[in-house]
Design a protein around this motif. Structure first.
Motif, PDB file in Angstrom:
ATOM      1  N   ASN A 162       1.231  -1.413   0.000  1.00 57.63           N
ATOM      2  CA  ASN A 162       0.217   0.252   0.033  1.00 57.63           C
ATOM      3  C   ASN A 162       1.113   0.936   0.458  1.00 57.63           C
ATOM      4  O   ASN A 162       1.873   1.199   0.476  1.00 57.63           O
ATOM      5  CB  ASN A 162      -0.588  -0.008   1.195  1.00 57.63           C
ATOM      6  N   ARG A 163       1.089   1.515  -1.419  1.00 57.14           N
ATOM      7  CA  ARG A 163       2.124   2.954  -1.310  1.00 57.14           C
ATOM      8  C   ARG A 163       1.714   4.364   0.099  1.00 57.14           C
ATOM      9  O   ARG A 163       2.837   4.989  -0.056  1.00 57.14           O
ATOM     10  CB  ARG A 163       1.728   3.833  -2.224  1.00 57.14           C
ATOM     11  N   ASN A 164       0.126   4.625   0.039  1.00 54.25           N
ATOM     12  CA  ASN A 164       0.013   5.015   1.246  1.00 54.25           C
ATOM     13  C   ASN A 164       0.445   5.188   2.184  1.00 54.25           C
ATOM     14  O   ASN A 164       1.087   6.318   3.476  1.00 54.25           O
ATOM     15  CB  ASN A 164      -1.553   5.071   1.304  1.00 54.25           C
ATOM     16  N   ALA A 165       0.547   3.336   2.901  1.00 50.80           N
ATOM     17  CA  ALA A 165       1.022   3.495   4.078  1.00 50.80           C
ATOM     18  C   ALA A 165       2.504   3.594   3.856  1.00 50.80           C
ATOM     19  O   ALA A 165       3.180   4.125   5.376  1.00 50.80           O
ATOM     20  CB  ALA A 165       1.005   2.261   3.930  1.00 50.80           C
ATOM     21  N   LEU A 166       3.108   3.582   3.039  1.00 48.39           N
ATOM     22  CA  LEU A 166       4.720   3.666   2.919  1.00 48.39           C
ATOM     23  C   LEU A 166       5.088   5.186   3.148  1.00 48.39           C
ATOM     24  O   LEU A 166       6.029   5.767   3.841  1.00 48.39           O
ATOM     25  CB  LEU A 166       5.626   3.259   1.742  1.00 48.39           C
ATOM     26  N   ARG A 167       4.144   6.100   2.386  1.00 42.63           N
ATOM     27  CA  ARG A 167       3.962   7.808   2.281  1.00 42.63           C
ATOM     28  C   ARG A 167       4.111   8.056   3.645  1.00 42.63           C
ATOM     29  O   ARG A 167       5.116   8.925   4.225  1.00 42.63           O
ATOM     30  CB  ARG A 167       3.032   8.413   1.554  1.00 42.63           C
ATOM     31  N   ALA A 168       3.489   7.107   4.410  1.00 44.70           N
ATOM     32  CA  ALA A 168       3.139   7.782   5.530  1.00 44.70           C
ATOM     33  C   ALA A 168       4.043   7.406   6.677  1.00 44.70           C
ATOM     34  O   ALA A 168       4.340   8.727   7.037  1.00 44.70           O
ATOM     35  CB  ALA A 168       1.068   7.398   6.416  1.00 44.70           C
ATOM     36  N   MET A 437      -6.923   1.981   6.626  1.00 45.17           N
ATOM     37  CA  MET A 437      -7.092   3.665   7.055  1.00 45.17           C
ATOM     38  C   MET A 437      -6.974   5.064   6.046  1.00 45.17           C
ATOM     39  O   MET A 437      -7.370   5.658   6.137  1.00 45.17           O
ATOM     40  CB  MET A 437      -5.076   3.623   7.894  1.00 45.17           C
ATOM     41  N   VAL A 438      -6.837   3.747   4.937  1.00 42.81           N
ATOM     42  CA  VAL A 438      -6.501   5.020   3.771  1.00 42.81           C
ATOM     43  C   VAL A 438      -8.187   4.940   3.082  1.00 42.81           C
ATOM     44  O   VAL A 438      -8.293   6.118   2.475  1.00 42.81           O
ATOM     45  CB  VAL A 438      -5.588   3.914   2.374  1.00 42.81           C
ATOM     46  N   GLU A 439      -8.772   4.232   3.363  1.00 39.92           N
ATOM     47  CA  GLU A 439     -10.669   4.689   3.151  1.00 39.92           C
ATOM     48  C   GLU A 439     -11.464   5.472   3.740  1.00 39.92           C
ATOM     49  O   GLU A 439     -11.587   6.501   3.441  1.00 39.92           O
ATOM     50  CB  GLU A 439     -11.056   2.950   3.456  1.00 39.92           C
ATOM     51  N   LEU A 440     -10.072   5.019   4.720  1.00 40.92           N
ATOM     52  CA  LEU A 440     -11.153   6.520   6.281  1.00 40.92           C
ATOM     53  C   LEU A 440     -10.394   7.873   5.288  1.00 40.92           C
ATOM     54  O   LEU A 440     -11.707   8.996   5.260  1.00 40.92           O
ATOM     55  CB  LEU A 440     -10.697   6.602   7.725  1.00 40.92           C
ATOM     56  N   ALA A 441      -9.157   8.525   5.267  1.00 47.43           N
ATOM     57  CA  ALA A 441      -8.535   9.245   4.931  1.00 47.43           C
ATOM     58  C   ALA A 441      -9.170   9.677   3.844  1.00 47.43           C
ATOM     59  O   ALA A 441      -9.849  11.364   3.696  1.00 47.43           O
ATOM     60  CB  ALA A 441      -7.015   9.155   5.201  1.00 47.43           C
ATOM     61  N   SER A 442      -9.573   9.015   2.900  1.00 45.50           N
ATOM     62  CA  SER A 442     -10.591   9.631   1.400  1.00 45.50           C
ATOM     63  C   SER A 442     -11.576  10.103   2.128  1.00 45.50           C
ATOM     64  O   SER A 442     -12.545  10.834   0.505  1.00 45.50           O
ATOM     65  CB  SER A 442      -9.863   8.501   0.728  1.00 45.50           C
ATOM     66  N   GLU A 443     -12.461   9.090   2.559  1.00 47.04           N
ATOM     67  CA  GLU A 443     -13.663   9.415   3.079  1.00 47.04           C
ATOM     68  C   GLU A 443     -14.002  11.237   3.602  1.00 47.04           C
ATOM     69  O   GLU A 443     -14.821  11.560   3.878  1.00 47.04           O
ATOM     70  CB  GLU A 443     -14.502   8.742   4.099  1.00 47.04           C
ATOM     71  N   ASN A 444     -13.451  10.637   4.673  1.00 48.18           N
ATOM     72  CA  ASN A 444     -13.734  11.524   5.363  1.00 48.18           C
ATOM     73  C   ASN A 444     -12.932  13.244   5.353  1.00 48.18           C
ATOM     74  O   ASN A 444     -11.584  13.372   5.155  1.00 48.18           O
ATOM     75  CB  ASN A 444     -13.327  11.962   7.109  1.00 48.18           C
ATOM     76  N   HIS A 445     -13.455  14.235   4.438  1.00 46.79           N
ATOM     77  CA  HIS A 445     -12.335  15.696   4.672  1.00 46.79           C
ATOM     78  C   HIS A 445     -12.192  16.976   5.599  1.00 46.79           C
ATOM     79  O   HIS A 445     -11.453  17.165   6.405  1.00 46.79           O
ATOM     80  CB  HIS A 445     -13.202  15.683   3.152  1.00 46.79           C
ATOM     81  N   ASP A 446     -13.747  17.283   5.420  1.00 46.40           N
ATOM     82  CA  ASP A 446     -13.804  18.498   6.371  1.00 46.40           C
ATOM     83  C   ASP A 446     -14.436  17.848   8.237  1.00 46.40           C
ATOM     84  O   ASP A 446     -15.479  16.959   7.720  1.00 46.40           O
ATOM     85  CB  ASP A 446     -14.691  19.615   5.861  1.00 46.40           C
ATOM     86  N   ARG A 527      -4.555  12.262   7.390  1.00 46.41           N
ATOM     87  CA  ARG A 527      -4.549  12.851   5.843  1.00 46.41           C
ATOM     88  C   ARG A 527      -3.464  12.390   4.982  1.00 46.41           C
ATOM     89  O   ARG A 527      -3.413  12.668   4.226  1.00 46.41           O
ATOM     90  CB  ARG A 527      -5.133  14.472   5.490  1.00 46.41           C
ATOM     91  N   VAL A 528      -2.432  12.665   5.830  1.00 45.08           N
ATOM     92  CA  VAL A 528      -0.941  12.122   5.137  1.00 45.08           C
ATOM     93  C   VAL A 528      -2.183  10.913   4.720  1.00 45.08           C
ATOM     94  O   VAL A 528      -0.783  10.585   3.283  1.00 45.08           O
ATOM     95  CB  VAL A 528      -0.174  11.731   6.079  1.00 45.08           C
ATOM     96  N   TYR A 529      -2.141   9.832   5.128  1.00 46.57           N
ATOM     97  CA  TYR A 529      -3.187   8.392   3.991  1.00 46.57           C
ATOM     98  C   TYR A 529      -3.605   8.865   3.193  1.00 46.57           C
ATOM     99  O   TYR A 529      -4.286   8.069   1.761  1.00 46.57           O
ATOM    100  CB  TYR A 529      -3.824   7.559   5.341  1.00 46.57           C
TER     101      TYR A 529
END
Length: 530
Positions: A162-168, A437-446, A527-529
């Motif tokens: 999961n590239r977002n996991a690496l990025r985080a 975690m990526v799913e949560l970060a993508s769904e929750n903006h404000d 949001r880093v995810y």
């Protein structure tokens, strides 16, 4: 100043997993931090102070991992460290009295009493309970290059699905460094030196200029580097520099069998008063659980492969450390001379990385060895000079482009330590958690403040579960139950938060308790995810 034939880049990797348990009055595994403070970090700061005082010119590189920085700057652990060192001062005082008719041990009891008092003085009065201030001072002076690490020392090649996991892991590591040291880091220590292609692009995105890998990461690069491991290479896609460990200098220091630390004059690590003395005498100085542990007072030298150990003699050990520092420097001079004919006119770069805790904790005389080495390099010769990687890159900007290969340090040099029968069960849980975690970060903006707190804590729990230390401990078989429990707790906490966020029903009192226990990375942004 004339250009030397070679440069030595001495790298100390200072890392401990995040162990902090406010829910207990005292906790056994917190001793890992307290021992490292007393035996490694304070002696190193004393060495650097002495070099500065005496006008020696030196360079050294040190990683301070985000989990270690979080613990060193935590008020609860700072308070508990003072309690810990006060306990050792009291025990050493009793030891001075107990050994008064045993001259071979009495002078050692006095030595430990002095060392513990000194540690308390440095910790409380010199650095106001936060040793990061000490390291930051030498960092800002340009002598000590401090670099960061992935957020919780996650083994990057195994969370690469999961590239977002690496990025985080990488970006949180860089942000935490900036929070503690005032600016973004130039270098990163990859956890366990674990590199897989693609990691370098995320390093570049976080502003990292260079990283360290094991020998074969550069030796097997494509195309094969003309200068071997004695010059950096830059990754084609990212232009981030990769530097490899020199096996010759490494083995001389860390190998217990053929390296310096096994010398019979040095202090024996495994004979400690915590196991040698009468239980009732020790009882007031042990943990509440009453279990015997190492207390850091050790009276014997290695004295060969025998159970009949001889009393430790600090003076003889110090002379041996000076001799070994001279030997190490001589070998680096000869190495630089030998390499100079095949380096295209540039000085060879010898990268010598070690775990920081080797110096002082495992190898008691290690800080003295570093002290002698840096002094001898400054005053006794001109062939080899110490350097930091940014200095080297600025002086020698022409670097071969080559793609490093997949690698790590540790047994056999790939993933086998962190992925085998004892620990392979963790990865399906880690992968599932990062996907969620990526799913949560993508769904929750404000989001409202409570939901933001929950999402940030979810990110902390994922990162903590990914720590390579837990898989490593399961493999080595030391504190296995603790490592399994930590993995389980963080994954379960994450899943609990995930369900609550999805259902829009967050239990604030439970969340507050988890935030209190796992309070690292106060500036965490989920949001880093995303």
């Amino acid at each position: 100043m004339s250009t030397p034939l070679g440069y030595l880049c001495l790298v100390l990797h200072a890392h401990l997993p995040f162990v902090r348990h406010p829910e207990y009055e005292d906790f056994l595994e917190e001793d890992w931090l307290y021992e490292a403070i007393t035996e490694t970090y304070i002696p190193l700061l004393d060495v650097l102070d002495g070099l500065e005082r005496d006008g020696a010119d030196w360079r050294m590189t040190m990683s301070v991992t985000p989990t270690l920085a979080a613990m060193l700057s935590d008020p609860l652990l700072q308070y508990r460290y003072v309690r810990h060192i006060d306990n050792l001062i009291a025990l050493a005082g009793k030891e001075i009295e107990r050994t008064r008719w045993q001259p071979e041990f009495n002078h050692l009891a006095l030595m430990y009493h002095h060392r513990f008092l000194r540690a308390r003085e440095v910790f409380v009065n010199q650095y106001g309970n936060n040793l990061l201030q000490g390291f930051r001072r030498f960092f800002e002076a340009g002598k000590l290059e401090i670099i960061t690490c992935a957020a919780t020392h996650g083994f990057l090649p195994l969370i690469n699905v999961n590239r977002n996991a690496l990025r985080a892991q990488i970006e949180v590591g860089a942000r935490e460094f900036a929070r503690h040291f005032g600016k973004r880091p130039q270098g990163m220590w990859l956890p366990e030196c674990g590199f897989s292609p693609g990691v370098d692009e995320l390093l570049r995105d976080s502003g990292i200029r260079y990283f360290f890998t094991d020998t074969h990461g550069v030796l097997f690069a494509e195309p094969r580097p003309r200068l071997g491991v004695y010059a950096p290479i830059v990754c084609p896609a990212s232009r981030v520099a990769a530097l490899a460990r020199d096996t010759e200098s490494s083995k001389q220091v860390w190998s217990a069998i053929e390296g310096y630390p096994g010398d019979y004059n040095y202090r024996e690590f495994y004979r400690d008063v915590g196991f040698d003395l009468d239980y009732e005498y020790l009882r007031p100085h042990l943990h509440q659980s009453g279990i015997r542990t190492n207390l850091g007072i050790k009276y014997y030298k290695i004295s060969g492969r025998t159970n009949h150990k001889e009393a430790y003699q600090p003076r003889a050990a110090l002379e041996k450390a000076a001799e070994h520092a001279g030997n190490f420097m001589f070998n680096r001079e000869k190495q630089a001379e030998w390499l100079s004919g095949s380096m295209d006119g540039r000085p060879a770069l010898i990268v010598a990385p070690y775990d920081a805790e080797l110096f002082g904790h495992w190898w008691f005389e290690g800080p003295d060895w570093i002290n002698f080495l840096l002094r001898k390099i400054h005053w006794d010769q001109q062939t080899v000079k110490t350097v930091t990687i940014p200095e080297y890159l600025d002086r020698h900007p022409k670097i071969q482009v080559s793609q490093p290969s997949f690698s790590s340090w540790g047994y056999k040099g790939y993933c086998e330590v962190w992925l085998e029968g004892s620990n392979d069960w963790i990865y399906r849980h880690l992968h599932e958690a990062t996907d969620r975690m990526v799913e949560l970060a993508s769904e929750n903006h404000d989001v409202n403040p409570l939901r933001r707190r929950a999402l940030n804590q979810a990110a902390r729990e994922v990162l903590l579960a990914q720590s390579s230390d837990w898989a490593f401990i399961m493999k080595t078989g030391t504190m296995v139950e603790y490592a399994r429990e930590r993995t389980r707790v963080h994954v379960m906490n994450f899943n609990h938060i995930y369900e609550q966020v999805k259902n829009g029903d967050i239990d604030e009192s439970w969340l507050s308790e988890i935030e209190r226990r796992h309070n690292l990375f106060p500036d965490m942004d989920y949001r880093v995810y995303a």
